[in-house]
Design a protein around this motif. Structure first.
Motif, PDB file in Angstrom:
ATOM      1  N   ARG A  19       1.056  -1.051  -0.085  1.00 46.34           N
ATOM      2  CA  ARG A  19       0.080   0.084   0.220  1.00 46.34           C
ATOM      3  C   ARG A  19       0.637   1.313   0.453  1.00 46.34           C
ATOM      4  O   ARG A  19       0.445   1.909  -0.467  1.00 46.34           O
ATOM      5  N   THR A  20       2.086   1.158   0.590  1.00 49.23           N
ATOM      6  CA  THR A  20       3.027   2.198   0.512  1.00 49.23           C
ATOM      7  C   THR A  20       3.645   2.455  -1.079  1.00 49.23           C
ATOM      8  O   THR A  20       3.678   3.647  -1.384  1.00 49.23           O
ATOM      9  N   GLY A  21       3.620   1.288  -1.428  1.00 52.63           N
ATOM     10  CA  GLY A  21       4.021   1.261  -3.053  1.00 52.63           C
ATOM     11  C   GLY A  21       3.202   2.071  -3.995  1.00 52.63           C
ATOM     12  O   GLY A  21       3.354   2.675  -4.392  1.00 52.63           O
ATOM     13  N   GLN A  22       1.780   1.192  -3.570  1.00 50.77           N
ATOM     14  CA  GLN A  22       0.808   2.197  -4.339  1.00 50.77           C
ATOM     15  C   GLN A  22       0.384   3.716  -4.116  1.00 50.77           C
ATOM     16  O   GLN A  22       0.436   4.634  -4.610  1.00 50.77           O
ATOM     17  N   HIS A  55       5.947  -1.670  -6.324  1.00 45.66           N
ATOM     18  CA  HIS A  55       4.993  -2.375  -6.435  1.00 45.66           C
ATOM     19  C   HIS A  55       5.578  -3.301  -4.678  1.00 45.66           C
ATOM     20  O   HIS A  55       5.031  -4.213  -4.441  1.00 45.66           O
ATOM     21  N   GLY A  56       6.131  -2.040  -4.149  1.00 42.71           N
ATOM     22  CA  GLY A  56       5.993  -2.526  -2.441  1.00 42.71           C
ATOM     23  C   GLY A  56       7.436  -3.770  -2.097  1.00 42.71           C
ATOM     24  O   GLY A  56       6.983  -4.616  -1.439  1.00 42.71           O
ATOM     25  N   THR A  57       7.928  -3.753  -2.869  1.00 40.51           N
ATOM     26  CA  THR A  57       8.830  -5.320  -2.854  1.00 40.51           C
ATOM     27  C   THR A  57       9.902  -4.094  -2.302  1.00 40.51           C
ATOM     28  O   THR A  57      11.341  -5.312  -1.596  1.00 40.51           O
ATOM     29  N   ALA A  58      10.061  -3.020  -2.071  1.00 41.42           N
ATOM     30  CA  ALA A  58      11.228  -2.266  -0.976  1.00 41.42           C
ATOM     31  C   ALA A  58      11.020  -1.067  -0.952  1.00 41.42           C
ATOM     32  O   ALA A  58       9.652  -0.488  -1.602  1.00 41.42           O
ATOM     33  N   LEU A  59      11.348  -0.336   0.386  1.00 40.50           N
ATOM     34  CA  LEU A  59      11.563   1.051   0.644  1.00 40.50           C
ATOM     35  C   LEU A  59      12.553   1.813   0.098  1.00 40.50           C
ATOM     36  O   LEU A  59      13.441   1.427   0.859  1.00 40.50           O
ATOM     37  N   PRO A  60      12.219   2.519   0.256  1.00 41.16           N
ATOM     38  CA  PRO A  60      13.237   4.074  -0.078  1.00 41.16           C
ATOM     39  C   PRO A  60      14.163   3.867   1.467  1.00 41.16           C
ATOM     40  O   PRO A  60      13.512   3.821   2.457  1.00 41.16           O
ATOM     41  N   THR A  61      15.143   3.880   1.433  1.00 39.23           N
ATOM     42  CA  THR A  61      15.773   4.225   2.792  1.00 39.23           C
ATOM     43  C   THR A  61      15.694   5.647   3.048  1.00 39.23           C
ATOM     44  O   THR A  61      14.173   6.652   2.325  1.00 39.23           O
ATOM     45  N   ILE A  62      15.847   6.027   4.002  1.00 37.28           N
ATOM     46  CA  ILE A  62      15.694   6.523   5.119  1.00 37.28           C
ATOM     47  C   ILE A  62      16.111   8.239   4.771  1.00 37.28           C
ATOM     48  O   ILE A  62      14.818   9.390   4.639  1.00 37.28           O
ATOM     49  N   ASP A  63      17.353   8.203   4.153  1.00 32.52           N
ATOM     50  CA  ASP A  63      16.906   9.988   3.312  1.00 32.52           C
ATOM     51  C   ASP A  63      16.818  10.054   1.802  1.00 32.52           C
ATOM     52  O   ASP A  63      16.634  10.851   1.579  1.00 32.52           O
TER      53      ASP A  63
END
Length: 91
Positions: A19-22, A55-63
């Motif tokens: 859902r974050t990716g979407q 696609h929700g397979t990874a999240l961005p780094t904090i930076d």
């Protein structure tokens, strides 16, 4: 936090990656930025990281999350979508 029989009950939030990716995809489209433009802003050689975020397979780094929020004109909290919290008991 809630204390029960000498133990502390803590609600642990977790990120819903799909859902974050979407949400990232929708926010990107709302401001009219292409994946290629994001790729160039971040200096990535390929768009794969951005597609993985969407696609929700990874999240961005904090930076990268902080930069992404600035680009999209939102707060970091507006990008992340949380799942229902799990309750954990600790001593």
């Amino acid at each position: 936090m809630l204390k029960v029989e000498g133990k502390v009950k803590v609600a642990i939030p977790t990120i819903d990656m799909v859902r974050t990716g979407q949400n990232i995809n929708q926010l990107r489209q709302n401001v009219g930025i292409s994946v290629k433009e994001l790729q160039d802003i971040f200096g990535f050689t390929t768009p794969q990281a951005i597609y993985k975020w969407q696609h929700g397979t990874a999240l961005p780094t904090i930076d990268n999350l902080v930069v992404l929020a600035a680009i999209l004109g939102v707060k970091v909290d507006d990008i992340l979508v949380m799942k229902d919290s799990q309750t954990v008991m600790s001593a």
